[in-house]
Scaffold this motif. Sequence first.
Motif, PDB file in Angstrom:
ATOM      1  N   CYS A 114      -3.048  13.835 -11.371  1.00 10.63           N
ATOM      2  CA  CYS A 114      -3.583  14.813 -10.652  1.00 10.63           C
ATOM      3  C   CYS A 114      -3.110  14.738  -9.038  1.00 10.63           C
ATOM      4  O   CYS A 114      -3.259  13.201  -8.708  1.00 10.63           O
ATOM      5  N   ASP A 115      -2.850  15.580  -8.540  1.00  8.00           N
ATOM      6  CA  ASP A 115      -2.442  15.576  -6.967  1.00  8.00           C
ATOM      7  C   ASP A 115      -2.886  16.845  -6.478  1.00  8.00           C
ATOM      8  O   ASP A 115      -2.696  17.938  -6.940  1.00  8.00           O
ATOM      9  N   ILE A 116      -3.252  16.863  -5.177  1.00  4.38           N
ATOM     10  CA  ILE A 116      -3.806  18.081  -4.397  1.00  4.38           C
ATOM     11  C   ILE A 116      -2.245  19.033  -4.344  1.00  4.38           C
ATOM     12  O   ILE A 116      -2.538  20.157  -3.921  1.00  4.38           O
ATOM     13  N   GLU A 128       3.054  21.157  -6.550  1.00  2.04           N
ATOM     14  CA  GLU A 128       4.538  21.015  -7.042  1.00  2.04           C
ATOM     15  C   GLU A 128       5.033  19.364  -7.223  1.00  2.04           C
ATOM     16  O   GLU A 128       5.600  19.077  -8.318  1.00  2.04           O
ATOM     17  N   LYS A 129       4.194  18.638  -6.640  1.00  2.00           N
ATOM     18  CA  LYS A 129       4.547  17.217  -6.621  1.00  2.00           C
ATOM     19  C   LYS A 129       3.955  16.754  -8.157  1.00  2.00           C
ATOM     20  O   LYS A 129       4.600  16.075  -8.542  1.00  2.00           O
ATOM     21  N   VAL A 130       2.932  17.161  -8.369  1.00  4.44           N
ATOM     22  CA  VAL A 130       2.332  16.520  -9.572  1.00  4.44           C
ATOM     23  C   VAL A 130       2.654  17.131 -10.810  1.00  4.44           C
ATOM     24  O   VAL A 130       2.932  16.590 -11.913  1.00  4.44           O
ATOM     25  N   TRP A 160      -4.253   8.835  -0.749  1.00  3.67           N
ATOM     26  CA  TRP A 160      -4.524   8.190   0.601  1.00  3.67           C
ATOM     27  C   TRP A 160      -5.849   7.834   0.705  1.00  3.67           C
ATOM     28  O   TRP A 160      -6.938   7.953  -0.052  1.00  3.67           O
ATOM     29  N   ASN A 161      -6.244   6.830   1.664  1.00  2.00           N
ATOM     30  CA  ASN A 161      -7.157   6.068   1.656  1.00  2.00           C
ATOM     31  C   ASN A 161      -8.719   6.842   1.877  1.00  2.00           C
ATOM     32  O   ASN A 161      -9.657   6.527   1.119  1.00  2.00           O
ATOM     33  N   ALA A 162      -8.874   8.130   2.579  1.00  2.41           N
ATOM     34  CA  ALA A 162      -9.791   8.776   2.657  1.00  2.41           C
ATOM     35  C   ALA A 162     -10.358   9.582   1.368  1.00  2.41           C
ATOM     36  O   ALA A 162     -11.554   9.899   1.423  1.00  2.41           O
ATOM     37  N   VAL A 208       7.601   4.476   3.538  1.00  4.14           N
ATOM     38  CA  VAL A 208       7.668   5.702   3.828  1.00  4.14           C
ATOM     39  C   VAL A 208       6.592   6.661   3.013  1.00  4.14           C
ATOM     40  O   VAL A 208       6.888   6.689   1.882  1.00  4.14           O
ATOM     41  N   SER A 209       5.645   7.355   3.718  1.00  2.11           N
ATOM     42  CA  SER A 209       4.728   8.069   2.907  1.00  2.11           C
ATOM     43  C   SER A 209       5.526   9.239   2.079  1.00  2.11           C
ATOM     44  O   SER A 209       6.478   9.698   2.914  1.00  2.11           O
ATOM     45  N   SER A 210       5.236   9.666   0.983  1.00  2.00           N
ATOM     46  CA  SER A 210       6.088  10.864   0.482  1.00  2.00           C
ATOM     47  C   SER A 210       5.053  12.149   0.558  1.00  2.00           C
ATOM     48  O   SER A 210       5.645  13.284   0.066  1.00  2.00           O
ATOM     49  N   THR A 211       4.057  12.086   1.418  1.00  2.00           N
ATOM     50  CA  THR A 211       3.385  13.262   1.695  1.00  2.00           C
ATOM     51  C   THR A 211       3.982  14.184   2.505  1.00  2.00           C
ATOM     52  O   THR A 211       4.081  13.782   3.816  1.00  2.00           O
ATOM     53  N   LYS A 212       3.987  15.378   2.420  1.00  5.91           N
ATOM     54  CA  LYS A 212       4.635  16.453   3.469  1.00  5.91           C
ATOM     55  C   LYS A 212       3.617  17.390   3.465  1.00  5.91           C
ATOM     56  O   LYS A 212       2.906  17.774   2.760  1.00  5.91           O
TER      57      LYS A 212
HETATM   58  N1  LIG Z   1      -0.466  -2.237  -2.949  1.00  6.52           N
HETATM   59  C1  LIG Z   1       0.330  -1.904  -2.202  1.00  6.52           C
HETATM   60  O1  LIG Z   1       1.397  -2.797  -1.631  1.00  6.52           O
HETATM   61  C2  LIG Z   1       0.453  -0.537  -1.513  1.00  6.52           C
HETATM   62  C3  LIG Z   1       1.704   0.017  -0.961  1.00  6.52           C
HETATM   63  C4  LIG Z   1       1.638   1.200  -0.550  1.00  6.52           C
HETATM   64  C5  LIG Z   1       0.400   1.758  -0.667  1.00  6.52           C
HETATM   65  N2  LIG Z   1      -0.698   1.359  -1.054  1.00  6.52           N
HETATM   66  C6  LIG Z   1      -1.903   2.283  -0.940  1.00  6.52           C
HETATM   67  O2  LIG Z   1      -1.701   3.397  -1.940  1.00  6.52           O
HETATM   68  C7  LIG Z   1      -2.291   4.288  -1.686  1.00  6.52           C
HETATM   69  C8  LIG Z   1      -1.182   5.744  -1.590  1.00  6.52           C
HETATM   70  O3  LIG Z   1      -0.184   5.458  -0.670  1.00  6.52           O
HETATM   71  P1  LIG Z   1       1.226   5.919  -1.090  1.00  6.52           P
HETATM   72  O4  LIG Z   1       2.277   5.317  -0.046  1.00  6.52           O
HETATM   73  O5  LIG Z   1       1.512   6.333  -2.646  1.00  6.52           O
HETATM   74  O6  LIG Z   1       1.059   7.352  -0.219  1.00  6.52           O
HETATM   75  P2  LIG Z   1       1.871   8.610  -0.413  1.00  6.52           P
HETATM   76  O7  LIG Z   1       1.618   9.504   0.891  1.00  6.52           O
HETATM   77  O8  LIG Z   1       3.181   8.551  -0.924  1.00  6.52           O
HETATM   78  O9  LIG Z   1       0.876   9.508  -1.486  1.00  6.52           O
HETATM   79  C9  LIG Z   1      -0.509   9.891  -1.489  1.00  6.52           C
HETATM   80  C10 LIG Z   1      -0.814  10.920  -2.275  1.00  6.52           C
HETATM   81  O10 LIG Z   1      -2.289  11.077  -2.718  1.00  6.52           O
HETATM   82  C11 LIG Z   1      -2.309  12.453  -2.558  1.00  6.52           C
HETATM   83  N3  LIG Z   1      -3.711  12.929  -2.370  1.00  6.52           N
HETATM   84  C12 LIG Z   1      -4.530  13.215  -1.175  1.00  6.52           C
HETATM   85  N4  LIG Z   1      -5.793  13.288  -1.592  1.00  6.52           N
HETATM   86  C13 LIG Z   1      -5.812  13.407  -2.777  1.00  6.52           C
HETATM   87  C14 LIG Z   1      -6.833  13.947  -3.737  1.00  6.52           C
HETATM   88  N5  LIG Z   1      -7.997  14.426  -3.154  1.00  6.52           N
HETATM   89  N6  LIG Z   1      -6.674  14.098  -5.056  1.00  6.52           N
HETATM   90  C15 LIG Z   1      -5.457  13.815  -5.583  1.00  6.52           C
HETATM   91  N7  LIG Z   1      -4.299  13.484  -4.707  1.00  6.52           N
HETATM   92  C16 LIG Z   1      -4.731  13.167  -3.405  1.00  6.52           C
HETATM   93  C17 LIG Z   1      -1.353  13.240  -1.601  1.00  6.52           C
HETATM   94  O11 LIG Z   1      -1.252  14.617  -1.929  1.00  6.52           O
HETATM   95  C18 LIG Z   1      -0.139  12.106  -1.814  1.00  6.52           C
HETATM   96  O12 LIG Z   1       0.530  12.756  -2.912  1.00  6.52           O
HETATM   97  C19 LIG Z   1      -3.016   4.189  -0.343  1.00  6.52           C
HETATM   98  O13 LIG Z   1      -4.358   3.888  -0.486  1.00  6.52           O
HETATM   99  C20 LIG Z   1      -2.032   3.009   0.292  1.00  6.52           C
HETATM  100  O14 LIG Z   1      -2.746   2.076   0.973  1.00  6.52           O
HETATM  101  C21 LIG Z   1      -0.744   0.331  -1.710  1.00  6.52           C
END
Ligand SMILES: NC(=O)c1ccc[n+]([C@@H]2O[C@H](COP(=O)([O-])OP(=O)(O)OC[C@H]3O[C@@H](n4cnc5c(N)ncnc54)[C@H](O)[C@@H]3O)[C@@H](O)[C@H]2O)c1
Length: 353
Positions: free
Chosen positions: A35-37, A40-42, A75-77, A219-223
Amino acid sequence: MEKIKVGIIGTGNISNCHIGGYKALSELCEVVACCDIDEEKVKKYAQTHAIKNYYTDFNEMMAKEKLQAVSVCTWNAAHMDAVIAALKAGANVICEKPMAMNETEAIKMKKAAEQSGKLLMVGFVRRFGNDAEILKKFIDEGTMGELYYAKATYLRRNGCPGGWFGDKLYSGGGPLIDLGVHVIDLVRYLAGGPKPISVYGVTYDNLGDNRATGGQSWVSSTKGFDFKYTVEDFASALIRFDNGLTLAVETSFNLNIKKDMGNIELFGTKSGARIDPQIEFFTDINGMFVDVKPYGNTALDFNGLFNREIFHFVDCVRNGTPCKSNADDGVMLMRIIDAIYKSAEMGCEVKIG
Ligand SMILES: NC(=O)c1ccc[n+]([C@@H]2O[C@H](COP(=O)([O-])OP(=O)(O)OC[C@H]3O[C@@H](n4cnc5c(N)ncnc54)[C@H](O)[C@@H]3O)[C@@H](O)[C@H]2O)c1
């Protein structure tokens, strides 16, 4: 026992580390939904990994699929709502670090796990490092004596992963909540899980977002969002624990430092130790100071690191193995992070009750 059915919520960068672990255990589990919001990505993720079903709403996924295990990689929120939805639907959950935006959310998540009777594991991946395993054995066998001081650094010269990582509304904070949780948790783990009693913290946002090109390791993959850079770029704190240990921690996304640094140093009554570039102990024998290096390569090896974390999660789910990175540890870390931010804001020590 049949294969456990797994779902992944959030299909950004870190989800690739989780799915790698599940795939390596394909005789024990199968990722059947994601699941992803971002539709396209999911969709692409499902195609790439041959996952049967994909969703843009985790409530719908949890209602339609019978999942025993869920990875929360948003993401954390979004951690809290996704974790609680998965637990309520009867799944065991591994949630990425940081567990939540703050301690209040983390406590709600822990309560949801208790009410559901399911496991809530927090992805403190450094607990599964080869370096942590080696050092913990030495500490537990008494090689270092009583630990009374530790230093933990996770410093990047130019390393905000961008996007939501820099927007407090989505991340909860900057390098402290993103990088600091890793090393603070690792020290707590190595030291046997002491409870924090007070902190003195400072944060600075003098340098702002990445100032120059190069050097970003993640680098975050979110766009497609209009994220605002609102987090600190440096944080430092002194944390006192109930077993007499004091930890000095330093973290940065941006800092005028020569090169990125990540290290843990521990100081005990019998010896000291550091983990970078290799594990090394410092002590005295027969009236002489000696430095001792365990044989072989003891530097943190990222190869297989996340697999070991996921293997442990699957083992806990299938066999009821006690979890070594549970919701209590997650709550404790959020308590420390909240107190550091509060201390930095108030300009004084914050006691933790
Ligand atoms: N353990 C580690 O070493 C490590 C490393 C990097 C990131 N993280 C953690 O992993 C998490 C994600 O980081 P990332 O680098 O993959 O970020 P990212 O930006 O690449 O991906 C985050 C994804 O979450 C999706 N998302 C947001 N809200 C959503 C929802 N309500 N339902 C479904 N999908 C939702 C976004 O669309 C996005 O695709 C964060 O909590 C980050 O702190 C941990």
